[in-house]
Every structure is written in structure tokens, then in C-alpha cells.
Scaffold this motif. Structure first.
Motif, PDB file in Angstrom:
ATOM      1  N   ALA A   1       4.972   0.786   3.705  1.00  0.00           N
ATOM      2  CA  ALA A   1       4.393   2.041   3.216  1.00  0.00           C
ATOM      3  C   ALA A   1       3.030   2.220   3.879  1.00  0.00           C
ATOM      4  O   ALA A   1       1.997   1.826   3.318  1.00  0.00           O
ATOM      5  N   PRO A   2       2.978   2.794   5.089  1.00  0.00           N
ATOM      6  CA  PRO A   2       1.725   2.892   5.846  1.00  0.00           C
ATOM      7  C   PRO A   2       0.618   3.646   5.127  1.00  0.00           C
ATOM      8  O   PRO A   2      -0.569   3.379   5.374  1.00  0.00           O
ATOM      9  N   ASP A   3       0.965   4.574   4.244  1.00  0.00           N
ATOM     10  CA  ASP A   3      -0.050   5.423   3.615  1.00  0.00           C
ATOM     11  C   ASP A   3      -0.426   4.985   2.204  1.00  0.00           C
ATOM     12  O   ASP A   3      -1.221   5.654   1.540  1.00  0.00           O
ATOM     13  N   LEU A   4       0.149   3.875   1.730  1.00  0.00           N
ATOM     14  CA  LEU A   4      -0.112   3.420   0.364  1.00  0.00           C
ATOM     15  C   LEU A   4      -0.864   2.095   0.377  1.00  0.00           C
ATOM     16  O   LEU A   4      -0.922   1.392   1.396  1.00  0.00           O
ATOM     17  N   GLU A   5      -1.426   1.764  -0.774  1.00  0.00           N
ATOM     18  CA  GLU A   5      -2.186   0.519  -0.889  1.00  0.00           C
ATOM     19  C   GLU A   5      -1.238  -0.668  -0.897  1.00  0.00           C
ATOM     20  O   GLU A   5      -0.159  -0.625  -1.493  1.00  0.00           O
ATOM     21  N   GLU A   6      -1.648  -1.734  -0.238  1.00  0.00           N
ATOM     22  CA  GLU A   6      -0.803  -2.918  -0.160  1.00  0.00           C
ATOM     23  C   GLU A   6      -0.863  -3.707  -1.458  1.00  0.00           C
ATOM     24  O   GLU A   6      -1.886  -3.789  -2.125  1.00  0.00           O
TER      25      GLU A   6
ATOM     26  N   ILE B   1       3.616  -3.143   1.977  1.00  0.00           N
ATOM     27  CA  ILE B   1       2.570  -3.391   2.962  1.00  0.00           C
ATOM     28  C   ILE B   1       2.544  -2.195   3.914  1.00  0.00           C
ATOM     29  O   ILE B   1       3.510  -1.434   4.024  1.00  0.00           O
ATOM     30  N   LYS B   2       1.431  -2.060   4.618  1.00  0.00           N
ATOM     31  CA  LYS B   2       1.283  -0.930   5.535  1.00  0.00           C
ATOM     32  C   LYS B   2       1.999  -1.180   6.858  1.00  0.00           C
ATOM     33  O   LYS B   2       2.524  -0.251   7.468  1.00  0.00           O
ATOM     34  N   ALA B   3       1.986  -2.425   7.320  1.00  0.00           N
ATOM     35  CA  ALA B   3       2.660  -2.764   8.575  1.00  0.00           C
ATOM     36  C   ALA B   3       2.932  -4.260   8.576  1.00  0.00           C
ATOM     37  O   ALA B   3       2.171  -5.037   7.987  1.00  0.00           O
ATOM     38  N   LEU B   4       4.010  -4.654   9.212  1.00  0.00           N
ATOM     39  CA  LEU B   4       4.340  -6.065   9.296  1.00  0.00           C
ATOM     40  C   LEU B   4       3.654  -6.671  10.513  1.00  0.00           C
ATOM     41  O   LEU B   4       4.128  -6.550  11.644  1.00  0.00           O
ATOM     42  N   THR B   5       2.523  -7.299  10.295  1.00  0.00           N
ATOM     43  CA  THR B   5       1.786  -7.965  11.366  1.00  0.00           C
ATOM     44  C   THR B   5       1.963  -9.475  11.228  1.00  0.00           C
ATOM     45  O   THR B   5       2.492  -9.976  10.227  1.00  0.00           O
ATOM     46  N   ALA B   6       1.502 -10.193  12.228  1.00  0.00           N
ATOM     47  CA  ALA B   6       1.568 -11.645  12.178  1.00  0.00           C
ATOM     48  C   ALA B   6       0.766 -12.187  10.993  1.00  0.00           C
ATOM     49  O   ALA B   6       1.173 -13.138  10.327  1.00  0.00           O
TER      50      ALA B   6
ATOM     51  N   ALA C   1      13.464  -0.727  10.106  1.00  0.00           N
ATOM     52  CA  ALA C   1      13.894  -0.463   8.723  1.00  0.00           C
ATOM     53  C   ALA C   1      12.667  -0.345   7.847  1.00  0.00           C
ATOM     54  O   ALA C   1      11.614  -0.906   8.129  1.00  0.00           O
ATOM     55  N   ALA C   2      12.804   0.429   6.760  1.00  0.00           N
ATOM     56  CA  ALA C   2      11.698   0.620   5.833  1.00  0.00           C
ATOM     57  C   ALA C   2      11.550  -0.560   4.898  1.00  0.00           C
ATOM     58  O   ALA C   2      10.531  -0.715   4.251  1.00  0.00           O
ATOM     59  N   ARG C   3      12.581  -1.396   4.824  1.00  0.00           N
ATOM     60  CA  ARG C   3      12.546  -2.563   3.937  1.00  0.00           C
ATOM     61  C   ARG C   3      12.684  -3.840   4.767  1.00  0.00           C
ATOM     62  O   ARG C   3      13.520  -3.920   5.657  1.00  0.00           O
ATOM     63  N   ILE C   4      11.862  -4.796   4.431  1.00  0.00           N
ATOM     64  CA  ILE C   4      11.838  -6.067   5.148  1.00  0.00           C
ATOM     65  C   ILE C   4      12.257  -7.178   4.194  1.00  0.00           C
ATOM     66  O   ILE C   4      11.718  -7.296   3.088  1.00  0.00           O
ATOM     67  N   LYS C   5      13.194  -7.992   4.630  1.00  0.00           N
ATOM     68  CA  LYS C   5      13.660  -9.106   3.799  1.00  0.00           C
ATOM     69  C   LYS C   5      12.973 -10.400   4.209  1.00  0.00           C
ATOM     70  O   LYS C   5      12.782 -10.672   5.392  1.00  0.00           O
ATOM     71  N   ILE C   6      12.611 -11.179   3.191  1.00  0.00           N
ATOM     72  CA  ILE C   6      11.964 -12.469   3.419  1.00  0.00           C
ATOM     73  C   ILE C   6      12.793 -13.543   2.726  1.00  0.00           C
ATOM     74  O   ILE C   6      13.198 -13.384   1.571  1.00  0.00           O
TER      75      ILE C   6
END
Length: 267
Positions: free
Chosen positions: A96-101, A111-116, A15-20
Motif C-alpha cells: 500500500a504505497p500511499d498508506l502508513e506501514e 508496507i509501502k514497498a518491498l525493499t531489502a 502482485a499486491a499481496r506478498i506471502k512470507i
């Protein structure tokens, strides 16, 4: 701290949106590490759950990043064990991989990617935020307790006689100070930034957005005011008690002298 090197790959993101979801469950939360083989970090304890992460802080906060609703319920059932959350906070971020975090002008977090490392940075901020929110309410309640005593002293000049209540105030102030500075350590940065310094700006933006340093510093100041006020009241009560004791001693000495004089003058 042990941090996994492999980030969440793009094909794992559904998904493009991540819930926290961050919840505060108590004063202390013990992690059962044996039942979670997919450990990502040891301090704080973080493990993979499906495509997301669960991060557990020893001061009672649990942060769930990118978990499906049924996965959230599973982790909450495991660690909450029927305890109702003291406080909670929800956040939604955009991949958003191509935008500033960071935070956008319209208030979105991207964020560009969901990493640990991203999960640990986000969890650190949200955990501190909900813990500070709890202590902000507790300190406000202590101020509400002090105000009547201070008002009585200002209007009538009488010292409050409830010494036990004042000692409890001192205890509450010391306990809050220990929790804020010792357990939460609001001014400390997460260990993940040592291995991923490129997330420093991202963390700083979140820290500024949630006003972590400002809120923690303000709480410290309020705790010191409470401790000072309670100590002032107890000192005044001790002084008044000492004066009453001195008056009693003087009265007893005078009574003894009078009795002795009467005995000497008796024929």
C-alpha cells in the motif's frame, strides 16, 4: 553487515499481496554463500530470489519473503535437505504505497514497498517468533518433568532419588538459556535498522504484535525457575547423602570401639 542499496522497484512487484513463509529447520543452519551471487546482507545472510528474498539465520530459521511457490520449494530443497520443519509460520502482507506501514485494525500487515530492509525486518521478527515457539514447548516439557518430583516432595517429604534425571534438567535449562539469549538474541534489533531508521516504528509494531520481548523475558524467567528447582533437588540429595555417610562413619567408629573394648576385656 553488507546491505544492498537498491530496493525492489515498483515494476518488479507483480502482485499486491506478498506471502512470507518462515520455517525452523534445526539448531543451526549453515548458508552456502558461494551458490548465491545476489547477496543482499551478510548477517543474517540474505539473497535475492526472483522478485523476493530468502533470509537465513544461524540458529536454524529460514524466512522466504515474496517468493513464488516453485521458488520456495527450490530454496527449501537447498537448505532443508530433506529435514522436516520443526516449526513454521506464514504471513501475508499488502503493498500500500500511499498508506502508513504497519498492522491495520483488521489485522492486515501493509508496507509501502518491498525493499531489502523490509525483508530483513520482517524476517527478523518471524524467525524469532518460530524459534521462541519451539523453546516454549521444550520448557513446558521440562516443567512437566519437574512437577512429579515436586509433588512427591510436597506430599511425602521424600527426596527424588533420580539424580541423573535432575542433572539432565539442569542441562536442559542451561541449554535453553543459551539458545534464547545467545543464539536468538531476542532483545537485539536487526542491523538493517541502523541504515534505515525510518523502519523503527514498523519494527516496533511487529515486535509488539508478536510479543517478542515479553515471550523471551518469560522464557528466561521459566529457565531460571527450572535451574533453581533442579539445583534445590540436587542440593537436598547431596545433603541426604552426606548425612548417610556421616551416620555410616559413626557406626564404623562405634563398631571399632566395641571390638577394641571386647579385646581389652577378654581374659
Amino acid at each position: 553487515m553488507t546491505l544492498a542499496a537498491n530496493p525492489l522497484h515498483k515494476n518488479d512487484i507483480q502482485a499486491a499481496r506478498i506471502k512470507i513463509h518462515a520455517v525452523l529447520l534445526g539448531d543451526r543452519l549453515v548458508a552456502d554463500r558461494s551458490s548465491n551471487p545476489d547477496m543482499v546482507s551478510s548477517a543474517p545472510f540474505c539473497f535475492r530470489k526472483g522478485d523476493g528474498y530468502a533470509v537465513i539465520f544461524r540458529y536454524g530459521a529460514l524466512v522466504l519473503v515474496g517468493l513464488a511457490p516453485e521458488q520456495e520449494q527450490s530454496v527449501l530443497a537447498q537448505y532443508a535437505q530433506g529435514v522436516q520443519p520443526i516449526d513454521e509460520e506464514r504471513l501475508e502482507l499488502v503493498l500500500a504505497p500511499d498508506l502508513e506501514e504497519g498492522l491495520t485494525a483488521d489485522g492486515r500487515l501493509q508496507i509501502k514497498a518491498l525493499t531489502a530492509a523490509h525483508a530483513l525486518v520482517l524476517a527478523d521478527i518471524l524467525a524469532k517468533s518460530i524459534a521462541l515457539a519451539r523453546y516454549e514447548r521444550e520448557i513446558a516439557a521440562v516443567f512437566d518433568t519437574i512437577e512429579p518430583a515436586a509433588t512427591t516432595l510436597a506430599i511425602s517429604g521424600r527426596i527424588p532419588s533420580a539424580r541423573k534425571a535432575l542433572l539432565q534438567l539442569i542441562g536442559s535449562a542451561l541449554l535453553a538459556q543459551h539458545r534464547v539469549s545467545g543464539r536468538i538474541a531476542f532483545a537485539e534489533k536487526p542491523d538493517a535498522l541502523w541504515d534505515h531508521p525510518e523502519l523503527g516504528r514498523f519494527y516496533a509494531r511487529l515486535e509488539d504484535e508478536y510479543e517478542i520481548i515479553e515471550r523471551g523475558t518469560l522464557l528466561h524467567g521459566k529457565v531460571e525457575v527450572i535451574a533453581s528447582a533442579a539445583q534445590t533437588f540436587t542440593d537436598m540429595m547431596d545433603t541426604a547423602r552426606s548425612m548417610r555417610l556421616e551416620v555410616l562413619i559413626v557406626v564404623l567408629i562405634l563398631a571399632e570401639l566395641i571390638i577394641a573394648a571386647v579385646a581389652l576385656l577378654r581374659p
